[in-house]
Design a protein around this motif. Structure first.
Motif, PDB file in Angstrom:
ATOM      1  N   SER A  76      30.373  46.785   9.688  1.00 55.67           N
ATOM      2  CA  SER A  76      29.858  46.834   8.329  1.00 55.67           C
ATOM      3  C   SER A  76      28.427  46.306   8.294  1.00 55.67           C
ATOM      4  O   SER A  76      28.116  45.287   8.890  1.00 55.67           O
ATOM      5  CB  SER A  76      30.733  45.964   7.426  1.00 55.67           C
ATOM      6  N   THR A  77      27.565  47.023   7.587  1.00 60.09           N
ATOM      7  CA  THR A  77      26.195  46.549   7.421  1.00 60.09           C
ATOM      8  C   THR A  77      25.798  46.460   5.956  1.00 60.09           C
ATOM      9  O   THR A  77      24.722  45.981   5.642  1.00 60.09           O
ATOM     10  CB  THR A  77      25.200  47.488   8.147  1.00 60.09           C
ATOM     11  N   ASP A  78      26.671  46.919   5.061  1.00 58.04           N
ATOM     12  CA  ASP A  78      26.373  46.907   3.634  1.00 58.04           C
ATOM     13  C   ASP A  78      27.241  45.871   2.916  1.00 58.04           C
ATOM     14  O   ASP A  78      28.312  45.492   3.396  1.00 58.04           O
ATOM     15  CB  ASP A  78      26.614  48.284   3.019  1.00 58.04           C
ATOM     16  N   ALA A  79      26.796  45.459   1.744  1.00 57.60           N
ATOM     17  CA  ALA A  79      27.490  44.434   0.962  1.00 57.60           C
ATOM     18  C   ALA A  79      28.901  44.869   0.559  1.00 57.60           C
ATOM     19  O   ALA A  79      29.766  44.025   0.328  1.00 57.60           O
ATOM     20  CB  ALA A  79      26.671  44.095  -0.280  1.00 57.60           C
ATOM     21  N   ASP A 134      20.003  53.415   4.399  1.00 60.93           N
ATOM     22  CA  ASP A 134      19.864  52.666   3.149  1.00 60.93           C
ATOM     23  C   ASP A 134      18.759  53.297   2.330  1.00 60.93           C
ATOM     24  O   ASP A 134      17.617  53.409   2.805  1.00 60.93           O
ATOM     25  CB  ASP A 134      19.535  51.189   3.413  1.00 60.93           C
ATOM     26  N   GLN A 135      19.074  53.704   1.103  1.00 63.01           N
ATOM     27  CA  GLN A 135      18.077  54.322   0.239  1.00 63.01           C
ATOM     28  C   GLN A 135      16.950  53.344  -0.030  1.00 63.01           C
ATOM     29  O   GLN A 135      17.180  52.209  -0.440  1.00 63.01           O
ATOM     30  CB  GLN A 135      18.718  54.758  -1.073  1.00 63.01           C
ATOM     31  N   GLY A 159      31.094  46.103   2.426  1.00 62.40           N
ATOM     32  CA  GLY A 159      31.985  46.023   3.576  1.00 62.40           C
ATOM     33  C   GLY A 159      32.036  47.295   4.409  1.00 62.40           C
ATOM     34  O   GLY A 159      32.818  47.406   5.339  1.00 62.40           O
ATOM     35  N   LYS A 160      31.215  48.256   4.079  1.00 62.87           N
ATOM     36  CA  LYS A 160      31.165  49.542   4.781  1.00 62.87           C
ATOM     37  C   LYS A 160      29.752  49.772   5.315  1.00 62.87           C
ATOM     38  O   LYS A 160      28.888  48.917   5.212  1.00 62.87           O
ATOM     39  CB  LYS A 160      31.549  50.694   3.842  1.00 62.87           C
ATOM     40  N   SER A 161      29.523  50.946   5.857  1.00 61.58           N
ATOM     41  CA  SER A 161      28.202  51.390   6.278  1.00 61.58           C
ATOM     42  C   SER A 161      28.019  52.822   5.819  1.00 61.58           C
ATOM     43  O   SER A 161      28.979  53.483   5.419  1.00 61.58           O
ATOM     44  CB  SER A 161      28.053  51.321   7.802  1.00 61.58           C
ATOM     45  N   ASP A 162      26.797  53.313   5.879  1.00 57.66           N
ATOM     46  CA  ASP A 162      26.466  54.705   5.581  1.00 57.66           C
ATOM     47  C   ASP A 162      25.866  55.301   6.856  1.00 57.66           C
ATOM     48  O   ASP A 162      24.652  55.506   6.947  1.00 57.66           O
ATOM     49  CB  ASP A 162      25.470  54.794   4.418  1.00 57.66           C
ATOM     50  N   VAL A 188      24.472  61.984   6.819  1.00 55.42           N
ATOM     51  CA  VAL A 188      24.949  60.635   6.516  1.00 55.42           C
ATOM     52  C   VAL A 188      26.371  60.736   5.971  1.00 55.42           C
ATOM     53  O   VAL A 188      26.668  61.583   5.135  1.00 55.42           O
ATOM     54  CB  VAL A 188      24.035  59.952   5.471  1.00 55.42           C
ATOM     55  N   VAL A 189      27.272  59.887   6.471  1.00 53.46           N
ATOM     56  CA  VAL A 189      28.625  59.790   5.930  1.00 53.46           C
ATOM     57  C   VAL A 189      28.677  58.464   5.170  1.00 53.46           C
ATOM     58  O   VAL A 189      28.574  57.398   5.769  1.00 53.46           O
ATOM     59  CB  VAL A 189      29.696  59.819   7.049  1.00 53.46           C
ATOM     60  N   GLU A 190      28.794  58.540   3.866  1.00 52.38           N
ATOM     61  CA  GLU A 190      28.678  57.342   3.032  1.00 52.38           C
ATOM     62  C   GLU A 190      29.945  56.493   3.014  1.00 52.38           C
ATOM     63  O   GLU A 190      31.060  57.000   3.060  1.00 52.38           O
ATOM     64  CB  GLU A 190      28.305  57.744   1.603  1.00 52.38           C
ATOM     65  N   LYS A 191      29.728  55.196   2.950  1.00 51.91           N
ATOM     66  CA  LYS A 191      30.767  54.181   2.720  1.00 51.91           C
ATOM     67  C   LYS A 191      31.972  54.328   3.641  1.00 51.91           C
ATOM     68  O   LYS A 191      33.098  54.536   3.196  1.00 51.91           O
ATOM     69  CB  LYS A 191      31.196  54.202   1.256  1.00 51.91           C
ATOM     70  N   THR A 192      31.738  54.173   4.934  1.00 53.08           N
ATOM     71  CA  THR A 192      32.827  54.288   5.906  1.00 53.08           C
ATOM     72  C   THR A 192      32.558  53.407   7.123  1.00 53.08           C
ATOM     73  O   THR A 192      31.415  53.050   7.400  1.00 53.08           O
ATOM     74  CB  THR A 192      33.016  55.749   6.363  1.00 53.08           C
TER      75      THR A 192
END
Length: 116
Positions: free
Chosen positions: A2-5, A71-72, A7-10, A38-42
């Motif tokens: 996970s790299t996003d707040a 990350d946008q 708990g997932k990554s994009d 990009v595969v979002e939130k996984t």
């Protein structure tokens, strides 16, 4: 990892033709780079994409595979990377296996990416 707040990554993956020198130095053919969607939130992305050989692969080259977190508005963060030697895929039937990757995010476990 996970790299996003949330708990997932994009994640998305880049594939670049490269040459690995005997001393371990990696020389990339920057113009040969391709990227998946990009595969979002996984934490378990599946890209299922094919790339053609239009980028100047020559026998003896390897492939540098890098998984990034998109990350946008920010610079993408490198999550993991691996080198796939040409001897492993430049053969009848290609490469269909799991590829161990080096995690580039601190405090994250080592993972694998299935290449089919």
């Amino acid at each position: 990892p996970s790299t996003d707040a949330n708990g997932k990554s994009d994640p998305f993956c880049t594939v670049t033709c490269c040459h690995v020198h005997p001393d371990g130095k990696i020389e990339t053919k920057g113009w040969s780079k391709s990227a998946t969607k990009v595969v979002e939130k996984t934490l378990a992305p599946w890209w299922g994409e094919d790339f053609t050989d239009k980028y100047g692969y020559v026998e003896g080259d390897s492939l540098l595979l890098q998984v990034w977190d998109w990350d946008q508005g920010d610079k993408s963060e490198l999550i993991a990377r691996a080198i796939l030697p040409g001897t492993e895929f430049h053969r009848p039937g290609g490469f269909h296996a799991t590829l161990p990757m080096t995690c580039m995010v601190s405090d994250a476990p080592r993972g694998t990416v299935p290449l089919l």
